[in-house]
Enzyme design. Sequence first.
Site, PDB file in Angstrom:
ATOM      1  CD  GLU A 111      -1.489  -2.220   2.147  1.00 38.36           C
ATOM      2  OE1 GLU A 111      -0.390  -2.158   2.749  1.00 38.36           O
ATOM      3  OE2 GLU A 111      -2.208  -3.225   2.155  1.00 38.36           O
ATOM      4  CE1 TYR A 123       7.723   0.853  -3.716  1.00 37.30           C
ATOM      5  CE2 TYR A 123       5.754   2.162  -3.364  1.00 37.30           C
ATOM      6  CZ  TYR A 123       6.911   1.592  -2.881  1.00 37.30           C
ATOM      7  OH  TYR A 123       7.246   1.751  -1.566  1.00 37.30           O
TER       8      TYR A 123
END
Length: 151
Positions: A111, A123
């Site tokens: 998360e 990411y």
Amino acid sequence: MDNRLEEITICPMSESDLDGVLAIEINSFPRPWTRTHFLAELEAPHSFPLVALGAENNVMGYICPMLVLDEGHILDVAVHSNYRGKGIGRMLVERVLHDCSERGAEFVSLEVRQSNESAIGLYRQLGFLETGRRKAYYENGEDALLMEYIY
């Protein structure tokens, strides 16, 4: 690449690293983990927390992943404010992706705050895909983006 990155060692976190880890944690998050939380991660059978150590064994960053069956998950990751933007976070996440793959993971999830554009960018560069959203997940009501790296 920054020459100082050549001096960084990624290794298992130990209790002796916790003062450095906690200093980064407190500076990085509005609701930081406590020493007790990190100690629990060090003892948990499915967790394998790592640190990025500089040439003088100073903690420059850390990551707390876990692997349960074939599911990896990154619980916490941060880099000391003096060393952000220099590739240390990337090194830590890449190491976790490698280690999870070696241990049979099918995917790794995490998360991230929807406002954390630098982390989201990293990411995505590494191949994580957005898979959902947790509404009002954080203490200030901010949503969390759910992201997964699928092998």
